[in-house]
Design a protein around this motif. Sequence first.
Motif, short mmCIF file in Angstrom:
data_model
loop_
_atom_site.label_atom_id
_atom_site.label_comp_id
_atom_site.label_asym_id
_atom_site.label_seq_id
_atom_site.Cartn_x
_atom_site.Cartn_y
_atom_site.Cartn_z
N PHE A 455 24.43 38.83 2.26
CA PHE A 455 25.33 38.99 1.28
C PHE A 455 26.32 40.15 1.34
N ASN A 458 31.27 42.34 -3.82
CA ASN A 458 32.77 42.41 -4.17
C ASN A 458 33.23 43.40 -4.91
N VAL A 475 28.28 37.60 -2.71
CA VAL A 475 28.58 36.52 -2.06
C VAL A 475 27.65 36.21 -0.97
N ASP A 504 29.81 31.86 1.61
CA ASP A 504 30.09 30.95 0.64
C ASP A 504 31.49 31.00 0.18
N SER A 505 31.85 32.39 0.23
CA SER A 505 33.41 32.64 0.18
C SER A 505 33.82 33.80 0.79
N GLU A 506 35.08 34.11 1.03
CA GLU A 506 35.71 35.42 1.54
C GLU A 506 36.46 35.99 0.14
#
Length: 688
Positions: A455, A458, A475, A504-506
């Motif tokens: 992970f 953020n 994430v 999964d996302s940036e």
Amino acid sequence: MKKTKIALAFFPAFCVQHSPAQESERPDRIRIIGHYENAVGTSDAASQGTITPQLIEARPMLRPGEVLEYVPGVIITQHSGDGKANQYFLRGFNLDHGTDFLTTIDHMPVNLPTHAHGQGYSDINFLLPELVSRVAYKKGPYFAEEGDFSSAGAADIDYYTKMPKGIASFGLGSNGYRRAMAANSFDAGPGHLLYGFELFHNDGPWDNPEDYRKLNGVLRFSEGTNADGYTLSLMGYSGKWNATDQIPQRAVDDGTISRFGALDPTDGGRTSRYSVSLDRHKTLANGAVFHMDVYAIKYRLNLFSNFTYFLDHPFPVGDQFEQADDRTVVGLTPRWVFNENWGGRQITHKLGVDARRDDIKVALYDTVARDRLSPVRPDKVLQTGTGLYYENATQWSDTFRSIAGVREDFYGARVDSDNPANSGTTNAHLTSPKLNFIFGPFGKTEYFLNYGQGFHSNDARGTTITTAAKVPALVKTRGEEIGMRTEVVPHLQSSLSLWRLALDSELVFKGDAGTTEASRPSLRRGIEWSSRYIPHNWLLVDLDLSASRAQFTDGDPKGSYIPGAIDRVASLGVTAKDFGPWSWTVHARYFGPRPLIEDNSQRSQSSTIFSARASYKVDARTSVNFDVFNLFNRKANDIEYFYSSRLCTNQVGTTCTDPPPLRQAPMDDIHFHPVEPRTVRLAVVARY
């Protein structure tokens, strides 16, 4: 963009003295002269290894951050002044200033979460290369002890506790380069004391001189044995600089500025980092090993940047902003390692905790010539991260072992913003399983299968914001790798790996704007080949090749390319040593083209840069190093971006005086920071 002689070349060896805790976990080995300790049987993945200080001594280094460029596949660049953290690239990532690449120095974290300039900001300008005893690197989320920011890779840089010899160095060079350093160690009472100090100045090739001034120091006291001892370390660093940030191509094409010019000469910054840490290790009665690091860090940064000039605040003041970060970090990382024998099989258990708290004052201000106009967003953030992990290594037979682990991470943050709507608390947790199989050696070759989830966190401000889209606190990433390492060819050690990494996302918090920007899920795949060849005890060759492909995976019609994602990298180093008093090193680095926007209609240039060192031994204690960077004076770029900016036709200082008929319209353009031209440095080095 963010606002010796060779004993046996490839057997695991210790050419250097590590910290007592490291030595207690490893047997004594044969001394080597190689640049890497990457022999068959020394790692759990083909992409894992260790860099020796011999490489750091042999290869010329323009910036301290380039120590990380010795990790195969890593590229280090700069898009601003050298006092700012470097730009990192690895495995299909533009890692910005550190996100998804974990760096520790003497087991203290360098990456900073919820940072004013970018999540995971990693500034290693406080590094003293002469003190480095080893760099242990890993790639991929396969290792239970590596937590936040480590999905693409991790590097642990260790300092000596006892210097092999004292060292003093004085260097002069192009563009106002001056450097003086000294380091030594000696017996002190019941233990051993090591010190290292550095004074540094450099103007660089810029029309607006960088005037980078750095003061750096390390003091370490160690006592005890490999089985029972400790090291207490103090570090301090302070730096100030002017910055020439990336500039628009059109301003160079029309002659407004040169390639080394600046549109806002007041950009720059100042930073400091002070730390105290304790490394405690002990062998327990049952044969288990206990190791704990405790640390406290005080960090500050005031960074002034202007990337868009007169786009957001067209007239008369411009777009300069200040990012301010003032934080205290405390943490501890206890771990236990103990062995058992189950039915004749050797079992190793590793249990650990990784706990850290950041008390942060972070703010964004509009500025003119470094004078604050108004706050955009000031915040106070208290952020805590705790990771618990367990790892089991089982030697099932002479040619098969497994490593299974799991990590549980907990995240908590409280944000107090000047806008109550953006204040709040957030909590999250994530479980990350790991599984590795190692087969061999079979005829001097071993094979690896690696899987893991990891992970990155953020920015805490993005998790509580209500005036823009929120981001998740953690994430998830998922990675797989298949690899092999062989020593079948005499004197040649070679590693090959095929890897895959999905995010999964940036989603990121845009510190330059004080808002969040929702990015997309992504997939990266690639291949890496690393080879170390020592045909003679006087000749060493290091070759690294890597290729990767990075894509968004959500099918958005604006394109699947990830801006800035690295594609192809190559590195070749050749060292010839001990020709009488002479030694030579030549290094070549290829940095491939990258997409600059999602549809790939704008791409960066590629670059191939050579550097060289000639070293002459005056006597047994004194040598002279002559370094040349960008040997062939290539006109290349360190970094390129594609975005919109607005220029001024009539600029007085930092103020635009254009009347309405002359005001330029915003324009999309390539903005670049050039590679420094041919640069020469000379250093006299004395060992005592």
